[in-house]
Design an enzyme around this catalytic site. Sequence first.
Site: not given
Length: 340
Positions: A23, A27, A36, A73, A147
């Site tokens: 990652r 962020r 973003r 993703d 998921y």
Amino acid sequence: MRKPLLAVLRGERQAVPPMWLMRQAGRYLPEYRELRAEKGGFLALATDPEAAAEVTVQPIRRFGFDGAILFSDILMVPWALGQDLSFGPGEGPRLTPALVDTTLNALTRVPERLDPVYATVARVAAQLPPQTGFLGFAGSPWTVATYMVAGQGSKDQGETRRFAYADGQGFGAIIDAIVAMTVDYLAGQVANGVEAVQLFDSWAGSLSPAQFERWVIAPNAAIVEGFRARCPGVPVIGFPKGAGGKLPAYARETGVDAVGLDETVDPVWADTYLPKDLPVQGNLDPLALIAGGGALDDAVDRILAAFPERPHIFNLGHGILPDTPIAHVERLIARVRSAS
């Protein structure tokens, strides 16, 4: 130019281990947050090749990591299998219809949904410095299936575990579909410029040993076999988070070229029990990186000392956290690169 990351993945130990962070494009970087916000959401950002390529190279530009990892993703595969994918504000991802409510056969596959990812790969490959390795990735079948079945993430994957016990044949069909699409997806990434790939099994630790063999080891082995037939010589990193004592069996039976260690794995134990000379990756606790200072230095030194002869890629034990100070990342890089 020689790429240290790829050299390690092919079994060559480096005096200074190459490094990248899971990652690393995300962020904690102000340049990422700005882009973003401009794009208005994660999926819009991830499917815009120009923007996703920019995000991928941001940490390379800022820190000079030895590896860039594609910004995307793990749920792109179920999206291509026909589920709808959304990321609501302040929520995790959602997949509809959830397979607990419908069947796999009710979905219509849309493989062209992966085309923006391939376009991103091509853009990144044209921009990276010559010494930087380029990593693609996909989710491993068990994690992706959790998921797909539940329609969202969960703390214990209970709904999917019950499904797998109650209907092993039906769940196996879901796993098989993920395997086939994943091989195509990874091969497509390589065709556009990726040089190695990582398989993320974020929820591997939730399974019993027998279920781990069936839903983690066997499907990942099938991906490795299928991918190698399509892309010979391209290294595969397996990252079964939470596997613990099942790691040696995973390493032997899946055929991966390297194993990622999460932060709960004792690196000395890993060096003792994993197959000899198998490259490893990891495994700094992301919270130690947030803490910084002497705690960070000590944790880095312990990991480096654990692999005196084994090929090693320095990384975190899981993804970098959003509140990680940039100065601490800079300190980490300096510490690793001065330890020769």
